[in-house]
Design a protein around this motif. Sequence first.
Motif, PDB file in Angstrom:
ATOM      1  N   GLY A  27      29.245  54.113 -36.789  1.00  0.00           N
ATOM      2  CA  GLY A  27      28.783  52.765 -37.170  1.00  0.00           C
ATOM      3  C   GLY A  27      28.941  52.528 -38.656  1.00  0.00           C
ATOM      4  O   GLY A  27      28.193  51.761 -39.258  1.00  0.00           O
ATOM      5  N   ALA A  28      29.962  53.180 -39.264  1.00  0.00           N
ATOM      6  CA  ALA A  28      30.110  53.152 -40.726  1.00  0.00           C
ATOM      7  C   ALA A  28      30.480  51.777 -41.260  1.00  0.00           C
ATOM      8  O   ALA A  28      30.309  51.511 -42.451  1.00  0.00           O
ATOM      9  CB  ALA A  28      31.174  54.165 -41.150  1.00  0.00           C
ATOM     10  N   ASP A  37      26.104  46.974 -40.603  1.00  0.00           N
ATOM     11  CA  ASP A  37      25.193  46.451 -41.630  1.00  0.00           C
ATOM     12  C   ASP A  37      24.344  47.552 -42.274  1.00  0.00           C
ATOM     13  O   ASP A  37      24.248  47.641 -43.494  1.00  0.00           O
ATOM     14  CB  ASP A  37      24.285  45.397 -40.951  1.00  0.00           C
ATOM     15  CG  ASP A  37      23.246  44.867 -41.895  1.00  0.00           C
ATOM     16  OD1 ASP A  37      23.620  44.183 -42.849  1.00  0.00           O
ATOM     17  OD2 ASP A  37      22.045  45.155 -41.693  1.00  0.00           O
ATOM     18  N   LEU A  38      23.736  48.389 -41.459  1.00  0.00           N
ATOM     19  CA  LEU A  38      22.824  49.408 -42.009  1.00  0.00           C
ATOM     20  C   LEU A  38      23.590  50.423 -42.869  1.00  0.00           C
ATOM     21  O   LEU A  38      23.144  50.791 -43.954  1.00  0.00           O
ATOM     22  CB  LEU A  38      22.095  50.124 -40.870  1.00  0.00           C
ATOM     23  CG  LEU A  38      21.081  51.160 -41.332  1.00  0.00           C
ATOM     24  CD1 LEU A  38      19.891  50.488 -42.000  1.00  0.00           C
ATOM     25  CD2 LEU A  38      20.593  52.017 -40.168  1.00  0.00           C
ATOM     26  N   ALA A  39      24.744  50.853 -42.362  1.00  0.00           N
ATOM     27  CA  ALA A  39      25.544  51.833 -43.102  1.00  0.00           C
ATOM     28  C   ALA A  39      25.942  51.273 -44.466  1.00  0.00           C
ATOM     29  O   ALA A  39      25.837  51.948 -45.491  1.00  0.00           O
ATOM     30  CB  ALA A  39      26.787  52.208 -42.298  1.00  0.00           C
ATOM     31  N   ALA A  49      34.169  54.208 -36.695  1.00  0.00           N
ATOM     32  CA  ALA A  49      33.841  52.994 -35.935  1.00  0.00           C
ATOM     33  C   ALA A  49      35.102  52.707 -35.137  1.00  0.00           C
ATOM     34  O   ALA A  49      36.091  53.446 -35.263  1.00  0.00           O
ATOM     35  CB  ALA A  49      33.480  51.845 -36.865  1.00  0.00           C
ATOM     36  N   ARG A  50      35.079  51.647 -34.321  1.00  0.00           N
ATOM     37  CA  ARG A  50      36.291  51.366 -33.555  1.00  0.00           C
ATOM     38  C   ARG A  50      37.343  50.670 -34.420  1.00  0.00           C
ATOM     39  O   ARG A  50      38.533  50.747 -34.138  1.00  0.00           O
ATOM     40  CB  ARG A  50      35.964  50.481 -32.352  1.00  0.00           C
ATOM     41  CG  ARG A  50      35.198  51.194 -31.264  1.00  0.00           C
ATOM     42  CD  ARG A  50      34.635  50.203 -30.287  1.00  0.00           C
ATOM     43  NE  ARG A  50      33.804  49.228 -30.975  1.00  0.00           N
ATOM     44  CZ  ARG A  50      33.149  48.246 -30.398  1.00  0.00           C
ATOM     45  NH1 ARG A  50      33.225  48.079 -29.099  1.00  0.00           N
ATOM     46  NH2 ARG A  50      32.399  47.411 -31.094  1.00  0.00           N
ATOM     47  N   VAL A  63      37.114  55.915 -34.189  1.00  0.00           N
ATOM     48  CA  VAL A  63      36.667  56.591 -32.959  1.00  0.00           C
ATOM     49  C   VAL A  63      36.017  55.545 -32.065  1.00  0.00           C
ATOM     50  O   VAL A  63      35.184  54.761 -32.529  1.00  0.00           O
ATOM     51  CB  VAL A  63      35.614  57.695 -33.275  1.00  0.00           C
ATOM     52  CG1 VAL A  63      35.092  58.314 -31.987  1.00  0.00           C
ATOM     53  CG2 VAL A  63      36.198  58.778 -34.174  1.00  0.00           C
ATOM     54  N   ASP A  64      36.382  55.563 -30.788  1.00  0.00           N
ATOM     55  CA  ASP A  64      35.670  54.716 -29.827  1.00  0.00           C
ATOM     56  C   ASP A  64      34.606  55.600 -29.176  1.00  0.00           C
ATOM     57  O   ASP A  64      34.928  56.514 -28.425  1.00  0.00           O
ATOM     58  CB  ASP A  64      36.645  54.164 -28.781  1.00  0.00           C
ATOM     59  CG  ASP A  64      35.925  53.265 -27.779  1.00  0.00           C
ATOM     60  OD1 ASP A  64      34.670  53.176 -27.847  1.00  0.00           O
ATOM     61  OD2 ASP A  64      36.614  52.668 -26.933  1.00  0.00           O
ATOM     62  N   ALA A  65      33.356  55.291 -29.461  1.00  0.00           N
ATOM     63  CA  ALA A  65      32.259  56.163 -29.017  1.00  0.00           C
ATOM     64  C   ALA A  65      32.250  56.343 -27.501  1.00  0.00           C
ATOM     65  O   ALA A  65      31.832  57.388 -27.008  1.00  0.00           O
ATOM     66  CB  ALA A  65      30.931  55.577 -29.480  1.00  0.00           C
ATOM     67  N   LEU A  66      32.714  55.340 -26.782  1.00  0.00           N
ATOM     68  CA  LEU A  66      32.631  55.437 -25.325  1.00  0.00           C
ATOM     69  C   LEU A  66      33.993  55.674 -24.669  1.00  0.00           C
ATOM     70  O   LEU A  66      34.086  55.824 -23.456  1.00  0.00           O
ATOM     71  CB  LEU A  66      31.995  54.162 -24.755  1.00  0.00           C
ATOM     72  CG  LEU A  66      30.572  53.893 -25.268  1.00  0.00           C
ATOM     73  CD1 LEU A  66      30.028  52.596 -24.684  1.00  0.00           C
ATOM     74  CD2 LEU A  66      29.643  55.052 -24.959  1.00  0.00           C
ATOM     75  N   VAL A 103      24.318  53.266 -34.907  1.00  0.00           N
ATOM     76  CA  VAL A 103      24.851  52.370 -33.858  1.00  0.00           C
ATOM     77  C   VAL A 103      23.694  52.035 -32.926  1.00  0.00           C
ATOM     78  O   VAL A 103      22.614  52.618 -33.036  1.00  0.00           O
ATOM     79  CB  VAL A 103      25.966  53.074 -33.044  1.00  0.00           C
ATOM     80  CG1 VAL A 103      27.190  53.342 -33.892  1.00  0.00           C
ATOM     81  CG2 VAL A 103      25.450  54.382 -32.437  1.00  0.00           C
ATOM     82  N   GLY A 104      23.918  51.110 -32.011  1.00  0.00           N
ATOM     83  CA  GLY A 104      22.859  50.747 -31.066  1.00  0.00           C
ATOM     84  C   GLY A 104      22.434  51.942 -30.219  1.00  0.00           C
ATOM     85  O   GLY A 104      23.254  52.832 -29.941  1.00  0.00           O
ATOM     86  N   GLU A 127      18.960  56.281 -35.183  1.00  0.00           N
ATOM     87  CA  GLU A 127      18.233  55.173 -35.792  1.00  0.00           C
ATOM     88  C   GLU A 127      17.192  54.604 -34.832  1.00  0.00           C
ATOM     89  O   GLU A 127      17.212  54.870 -33.646  1.00  0.00           O
ATOM     90  CB  GLU A 127      19.242  54.064 -36.157  1.00  0.00           C
ATOM     91  CG  GLU A 127      19.724  54.106 -37.585  1.00  0.00           C
ATOM     92  CD  GLU A 127      18.571  53.950 -38.577  1.00  0.00           C
ATOM     93  OE1 GLU A 127      17.565  53.295 -38.242  1.00  0.00           O
ATOM     94  OE2 GLU A 127      18.679  54.503 -39.680  1.00  0.00           O
ATOM     95  N   LYS A 128      16.328  53.781 -35.368  1.00  0.00           N
ATOM     96  CA  LYS A 128      15.429  53.031 -34.512  1.00  0.00           C
ATOM     97  C   LYS A 128      16.175  51.836 -33.937  1.00  0.00           C
ATOM     98  O   LYS A 128      17.156  51.424 -34.542  1.00  0.00           O
ATOM     99  CB  LYS A 128      14.182  52.594 -35.273  1.00  0.00           C
ATOM    100  CG  LYS A 128      14.396  51.379 -36.190  1.00  0.00           C
ATOM    101  CD  LYS A 128      13.118  50.769 -36.671  1.00  0.00           C
ATOM    102  CE  LYS A 128      12.937  49.372 -36.138  1.00  0.00           C
ATOM    103  NZ  LYS A 128      12.087  48.488 -36.912  1.00  0.00           N
ATOM    104  N   TYR A 144      16.134  55.887 -47.451  1.00  0.00           N
ATOM    105  CA  TYR A 144      17.300  56.488 -46.798  1.00  0.00           C
ATOM    106  C   TYR A 144      17.899  57.627 -47.625  1.00  0.00           C
ATOM    107  O   TYR A 144      18.448  58.577 -47.079  1.00  0.00           O
ATOM    108  CB  TYR A 144      18.365  55.423 -46.503  1.00  0.00           C
ATOM    109  CG  TYR A 144      18.037  54.648 -45.249  1.00  0.00           C
ATOM    110  CD1 TYR A 144      18.408  55.126 -43.994  1.00  0.00           C
ATOM    111  CD2 TYR A 144      17.322  53.468 -45.304  1.00  0.00           C
ATOM    112  CE1 TYR A 144      18.095  54.439 -42.841  1.00  0.00           C
ATOM    113  CE2 TYR A 144      17.001  52.769 -44.157  1.00  0.00           C
ATOM    114  CZ  TYR A 144      17.392  53.261 -42.925  1.00  0.00           C
ATOM    115  OH  TYR A 144      17.064  52.592 -41.784  1.00  0.00           O
TER     116      TYR A 144
END
Length: 481
Positions: free
Chosen positions: A17-18, A21-23, A50-51, A91-94, A118-119, A145-146, A410
């Motif tokens: 998730g680089a 927003d959070l990254a 990320a993708r 990388v595609d996580a799924l 990531v979510g 993450e939360k 962080y």
Amino acid sequence: MVSRVIPVHPFDLVLFGATGDLAQRKILPGLYHRFEVGQMPQDARIIGTARSDMDTDGFRQQVRDAIQKFASDFNKDVLDDFLTRVEYVPVDALGDAGWKDLSGALRDDVVRAFYLSVGPNLFPGIAKRLQEHGLATPDSRIVVEKPFGNDLASAKGLNAGLRACFEEHQIYRIDHYLGKETVQNLMALRFANSLFEPLWNATHIDHVQITVAETVGVEGRGAYYDQSGAMRDMIQNHLVQLLCLTAMEPPSKFSPNAVRDEKVKVIEALEPVSQSDIARGQYRADKGDDSYLDHVGNPDSATESFIALKAHIGNWRWAGVPFYLRTGKRLRARESEIAVFFRDPPHTIFPNVGPLRGNVLVIRLQPDEGITLRTTIKDPGPGGFRLSDVSLDMSFAEALGGDVRAQDAYERLVMDVIRGDQTLFMRGDEAEAAWAWVDPIIQGWEERGDRPSRYDQGSSGPEDALMLMHRDGRRWRQIGG
Ligand code: NAP
């Protein structure tokens, strides 16, 4: 006072998730600051994933822009140097794409950490792929993450998915409130001083107020927030964590499991909350500013943007001491604090001065982290004996020297991951215990179809929240007061 910087071991940090927003807003600027002060060793590497199809140069430009925008300050030469440690692997996580390249990019002889920014729906899938590709080595760490689920069942599902591939000692569940300097100072205040602990119980403490007030609304997160609400988004994690650190027994040592054992005991001792001890609200439209319902695009929403509740901890130390928790959006000021109200003096020797007000210890998380103790003194000067309240005020910014940059939560938490220190991260049973307390409360109002009341933007929340306190003969501390 200059803080000591102890460099961590060399590491490969894979940031999933680089591009998110959070990254970009928190994690990468935080890493830059750690590099700037010399805590990140020369051969540390950050591998963004990320993708998005991009090469390392493209990602470095993105990181440069993010740091220029979001870091509290930066030096161009240091930033150039920092960026040479940054790489990118799509990388595609799924899916299957990118995993072999990621595997090839990792070194064997350094600390290995996977940060899942990531979510939560992606957590178990990423953990599984890390294992399938042989990347989840026994020493590697995974950071999530939360939100850690949205109820007990989903939290158990996430725990099961992560534990199928990683041991609990490898799993770091972030609650960034725990990385705040003042929150850790609460432990120092309680357990490194002998002054407070003898008074820290129902005999001497009347009640505790924990407030996390925001001036922002749901901003661009309306769809997510409406599925969540203040109870799930704030109480279950941040405010329960603050309550735990305020109420827990002294751990036998400052080790991750000793501290977390004591926190779990507090959560498990939380009594069920009666619906009459809860006030929920939604902010209404105001002078051209849309309402909560407009912001989430759901005119029928029964989700709360504000909640206040009275909790009791059923144990010897806290019997009969209410813990009032309050959090909401679009309130009068941005302010987070824990206020510990000591009992009034039992008898006054001063005639004609009216009732004495007890001492209040306020631990401020934001803005301006610090600690204040309200005390009563004699009004200076001749002309009768009058009393007034003054605050003994310790602002950390002043006490620690004005030139010390406030560290973002962080920064500390990412370095703790590399150091392998889980003290400031939630353990799996802790997250589940918090959901087990919260779930029946939410189910109660869902079953009855309760609807939040309305409150004005820029206020302290709905009238029912004030009544919750007034009924008990107490008053909230003023938000932004
Ligand atoms: P975001 O802006 O939507 O970013 C999500 C990131 O995940 C992007 O980099 C996206 O890049 C990547 N991604 C999505 N699907 C993917 C897949 N299948 N494979 C690989 N990468 C994928 O989200 P965020 O706001 O940064 O939030 C990230 C996490 O942090 C969430 O769990 C959120 O709840 C939590 N969090 C966020 C904040 C905050 O302030 N933003 C605060 C607290 C907690 P691609 O689309 O290029 O793949």
